[in-house]
Write a protein that holds these residues in place. Structure first.
Motif: not given
Length: 268
Positions: A1-18
């Motif tokens: 579950m913690i891993r899922g938060i990290y994965t989703a957060t990485a997706g958010m940061l990626t889309q922010q940079k995009r």
């Protein structure tokens, strides 16, 4: 579950940079010679999970997990931009639409103006927004010297001149010279030095200048527009926002689930 938060957060940061990249592209839609950037998104390496038993040699594979995505780099897209009329003699534009097309999956060479910075390093640009400085030299808005095909600065000194479609410059006093145009075989080796200025990786700036046999045209009194497509950029911005919101909802859901789990453990 913690891993899922990290994965989703990485997706958010990626889309922010995009989103930042797309916003910058849209902001430069009226910048002459600007080449839009494209974000290259990669996934983190997969991790293989195994159980470790006693003895340690006895391992049983469980499977693999993904660790999200990230923006690896921003790559400029050297697509030919439309030309616009300015009527100013020092404004120049390159037309080499056939050079930038792909062939067999490989990007063809592109043609750029050659300029020189204050340290004598050769740089390159597609923006022909040139002017005459106080010393009578042809320069970019950043103050970089525009070079001829001998690698020397072009001195105008207030003279009138014409430029033909192969970059030959003819001054009113009879002097002639050619623009220093450089062909970059691999555009992926270009690094941004500014919004419209590039340099080659590894200090390979002193390439030979192209000759008149190359398939290109130079237009005087015109500028190349930005190659940003506003409609496509806005659509991509909306898609990036939706993906960001989806990842945000995943983080919120997992956070609430963890909160409930902690509360249940506390009751026990």
């Amino acid at each position: 579950m913690i891993r899922g938060i990290y994965t989703a957060t990485a997706g958010m940061l990626t889309q922010q940079k995009r989103q930042d990249l797309l916003t910058n592209n849209l902001a430069n839609i009226n910048t002459p010679g600007y080449k839009q950037d494209q974000a290259i998104i990669r996934s983190f390496p997969e991790v293989l999970l195994q159980t470790i038993r006693v003895p340690i040699k006895d391992k049983q594979p469980i499977g693999s997990i993904h660790q999200g995505v990230f923006v690896e780099e921003n790559v400029p897209i050297f697509k030919q931009g439309d030309l616009m009329e300015t009527g100013i003699n020092t404004h120049l534009a390159i037309w080499d639409s056939e050079l930038e097309l792909t062939q067999n999956g490989q990007r063809r060479p592109i043609l750029l103006f050659t300029v020189q910075d204050q340290n004598g390093e050769r740089l390159f640009t597609r923006s022909g927004l040139f002017t005459e400085d106080a010393a009578g030299q042809l320069v970019t808005p950043e103050g970089y010297l525009v070079l001829d095909d001998q690698g020397k600065p072009i001195h105008i000194n207030g003279r009138t001149f014409t430029v033909d479609q192969k970059g030959n410059i003819r001054f009113s006093d009879g002097q002639t010279l050619r623009l220093g145009l450089t062909k970059i075989d691999n555009p992926n080796q270009l690094l941004k030095q500014g919004e419209q200025i590039y340099r080659l990786q590894g200090g390979q700036g002193n390439l030979p200048f192209v000759n008149e046999n190359e398939n290109y045209k130079i237009f005087q009194g015109k500028l190349e527009r930005s190659n940003v497509d506003p409609a496509e950029t806005i659509v991509n911005m909306m898609a990036a926002l939706r993906i960001y919101e989806a990842n945000q909802q995943v983080v919120q859901f997992l956070d609430k689930t963890l909160e409930k789990a902690v509360n249940e453990i506390g009751r026990v």
